[in-house]
Design a protein around this motif. Structure first.
Motif, mmCIF file in Angstrom:
data_model
loop_
_atom_site.group_PDB
_atom_site.id
_atom_site.type_symbol
_atom_site.label_atom_id
_atom_site.label_comp_id
_atom_site.label_asym_id
_atom_site.label_seq_id
_atom_site.Cartn_x
_atom_site.Cartn_y
_atom_site.Cartn_z
ATOM 1 N N TRP A 173 -1.291 -3.810 -9.785
ATOM 2 C CA TRP A 173 -1.199 -5.238 -10.087
ATOM 3 C C TRP A 173 0.217 -5.768 -9.936
ATOM 4 O O TRP A 173 0.421 -6.798 -9.307
ATOM 5 N N ILE A 174 1.187 -5.063 -10.500
ATOM 6 C CA ILE A 174 2.527 -5.646 -10.527
ATOM 7 C C ILE A 174 3.157 -5.637 -9.139
ATOM 8 O O ILE A 174 3.913 -6.538 -8.795
ATOM 9 N N ASN A 175 2.855 -4.651 -8.314
ATOM 10 C CA ASN A 175 3.447 -4.608 -6.985
ATOM 11 C C ASN A 175 2.630 -5.359 -5.952
ATOM 12 O O ASN A 175 3.100 -6.273 -5.307
ATOM 13 N N MET A 176 1.390 -4.942 -5.793
ATOM 14 C CA MET A 176 0.656 -5.416 -4.630
ATOM 15 C C MET A 176 -0.029 -6.746 -4.862
ATOM 16 O O MET A 176 -0.359 -7.439 -3.914
ATOM 17 N N ILE A 177 -0.248 -7.115 -6.110
ATOM 18 C CA ILE A 177 -0.942 -8.383 -6.335
ATOM 19 C C ILE A 177 -0.026 -9.448 -6.914
ATOM 20 O O ILE A 177 0.090 -10.540 -6.384
ATOM 21 N N LEU A 178 0.707 -9.127 -7.983
ATOM 22 C CA LEU A 178 1.449 -10.183 -8.677
ATOM 23 C C LEU A 178 2.882 -10.380 -8.191
ATOM 24 O O LEU A 178 3.538 -11.330 -8.590
#
Lengths: 278, 313
Positions: free
Chosen positions: B129-134
């Motif tokens: 989540w923190i890298n690839m999405i947000l």
């Protein structure tokens, strides 16, 4: 619901579509993880290659080289399997005794076991480090990880098994006793066939919990016994440079468990609610 | 061997193991919380070994309560994160469970897709989540926002509507790495992971709902809302309480997500604060640990009152 939905043709079409869309949205991050794992690190951060790119297996082929994946994976398999096994070895007799020969303390014991689950792990972090490092010398060993995983899951294992065993009608066992079946025969011919399903699904679910555990496995290991949780946690890629390879190793870490999980959806409810919802 | 001995013997290993697991580390924490104990101290080397002569009484507790600026922030944040997740998962879980609780083509696949996030390991969840999405630049968040900006910039050149779009400001993607926003990131990713759990439980419970009662209500002319209000909601009260209880147990000790998303940016919950103290000040870490135990117990007692009584049935 059947009678209600027959009334409106519109709802019959509309709500399933909504359900499908929401399910796809929920699955999307996992899809994206798998999708990105087939991009090179360079392509993974370029918007122009967002959907069209040349898929590559490079990230999977270099997993050992980049992350030493297999060492961590083997550790995860070893620790999760043995922890599950030991939890069952300790849990099956206990749950059996509580289900078939309950005393007036059984309820209290079960509630107390559940309460050990509520103890925040962080509160005993330092004592655990201190004990295992300075005192027992078992810090960062498979033995320690297995022991801790077994202990944190034991309450759930006993609760789950208890709810399964309680459903086995006692009359069957009493009847067999009347017929002069020996204790061993009772276990072999009656209990094992009846309890097998419950024990198997408990084992499956415990294995999943062990595999995904991310506090003790990270804090009580350094290199020797480090599991996949530790591997991913240590390579969180704050600059986003290695999206491709990080996705591949993450996919490899969660893939088998997601598939296992699909098989025990039903048991999950029972296991996680300690038998309160069936 | 009497009739009672064997069952007792069978339970003993489990009871002893859990007793040791609960009592030994916890009593050590309790002891450390009353002494001065640090890992490194040039000025007071005698404080680096745990000993009764370093007795500090309630000093560590006072230090944590009054001097450690992060303590109240961590408590507040713990409560904020846990309650946000609880509210979101219960609402989403109820809505989705109702949605899937009817037969339609591909329902099995929908269920499988919906439940999948629950089996993701927390570390992967956070990294994903923190890298690839947000991520505001490289993640889908950043890519989507810059895509929108480009489209708006293109529209500005058109006649007539261009005048309208030229009034639009350029959107800046939200960064989820600041103190407060990283708490949102944690809430988003944990909600994503635990909504499936709520869905599963509510679904299981909806299936056991009394259909004949519902049909009777329809015959009596009750509308959909009043059927939901008077039949479904009371039926779901218990599963909701259980979902709340179990999630509270898990989320009060949330750690991996905070560690990965917020390391060093000031966002913390109680377990994370304890981890920070543990790098040197063991006395303070232990006192904070005891506070965490107290908090967990308050929540547990409150929740067990709610659901515990009929859990054995």
């Amino acid at each position: 619901m059947a009678t209600v939905s027959q009334k409106s043709k519109f709802g019959d079409v509309f709500w399933p579509i909504v359900a499908w869309i929401i399910a796809l949205i929920f699955f999307f991050p996992i899809f994206w993880l798998i999708f990105t794992s087939f991009k090179t690190d360079a392509d993974a951060v370029k918007p122009e290659f967002l959907f069209s790119f040349t898929p590559t297996l490079e990230n999977y082929l270099n997993m050992t080289e980049n992350y030493d994946y297999w060492r961590f994976a083997v550790n995860s398999v070893i620790t999760s399997s043995f922890a599950t096994l030991f939890a069952l070895v300790v849990g099956v007799p206990a749950a059996y005794a509580m289900a078939f020969n309950p005393s007036r303390h059984t309820k209290d014991i079960l509630m107390w076991m559940l309460s050990t689950k509520m103890l925040p792990a962080a509160a005993v972090l330092y004592p655990m480090t201190f004990l295992t490092k300075n005192f027992l010398g078992i810090f960062d060993t498979h033995f320690l990880v297995i022991l801790v995983l077994c202990l944190i899951n034991l309450p759930i294992v006993i609760w789950m098994l208890f709810t399964y065993f309680k459903e086995i009608p006692k009359e069957i066992i009493e009847a067999s006793k009347m017929d002069g079946v020996t204790t061993w025969g009772e276990i072999k011919d009656i209990l094992i066939p009846l309890a097998w399903g419950g024990v198997a699904s408990t084992a499956l679910l415990t294995f999943i919990f062990c595999w995904n555990e991310a506090y003790w496995t990270v804090r009580l290991t350094t290199t020797e016994a480090a599991t996949l949780s530790k591997l991913i946690e240590g390579n969180r890629a704050p600059e986003g440079l290695f999206f491709g390879r990080l996705s591949a190793v993450s996919t490899a870490a969660v893939g088998p468990i997601i598939v296992l999980g699909w098989f025990c959806q039903k048991q999950l409810v029972r296991g996680l609610t300690f038998g309160a919802v069936k | 061997m009497s009739k009672r001995t064997l069952p007792r013997l069978l339970q003993t290993p489990a009871v002893i193991l859990l007793l040791l697991w609960m009592l030994v580390p916890l009593s050590m924490t309790l002891y450390f919380s009353f002494i001065r104990y640090v890992l490194n101290s040039l000025r007071k080397p005698e404080w680096t070994t745990p000993a009764l002569s370093n007795w500090r009484g309630f000093g560590n507790y006072e230090y944590v309560l009054y001097n450690a600026k992060d303590f109240w922030f961590a408590v507040q944040n713990s409560v904020f994160i846990v309650s946000s997740i609880l509210i979101l998962t219960v609402i989403l879980g109820l809505a989705l469970a109702m949605l899937v609780n009817r037969s339609f083509p591909g329902r099995g696949i929908v269920r499988v897709l919906l439940i999948s996030p629950f089996f993701i390991m927390p570390a992967v969840n956070a990294v994903l989540w923190i890298n690839m999405i947000l991520d505001p630049v490289l993640g889908l968040n950043g890519i989507a926002v810059s895509g929108i900006n480009e489209i708006v910039a293109g529209l500005k050149n058109f006649p007539v509507i261009g005048a309208f779009f030229s009034m639009w400001p350029e959107i800046v993607p939200m960064s989820f790495r600041a103190t407060q926003t990283s708490a949102y990131a944690v809430i988003i990713m944990v909600t994503w992971q635990w909504t499936p759990f709520a869905v599963l439980i509510f679904m299981t419970s909806l299936q056991s709902e009394d259909e004949s009662q519902k049909e009777a209500a329809i015959l009596d002319g009750a509308n959909a809302w009043s059927r939901f209000r008077n039949l479904t909601v009371p039926h779901l009260a218990r599963p909701i309480a259980i979902v709340v209880m179990i999630q509270s147990i898990f989320h009060l000790s949330l750690y991996a997500e905070i560690e990965i998303v917020s390391r060093g940016n000031g966002n913390k919950n109680l377990p994370y604060l304890i981890g920070e103290f543990t790098s040197n000040n063991i006395g303070a870490a232990s006192a904070t640990g005891i506070f965490a135990v107290i908090l967990a117990n308050i929540v547990a007692i409150f929740l067990l009152r709610m659901v515990g009584k009929n859990m054995m049935d």
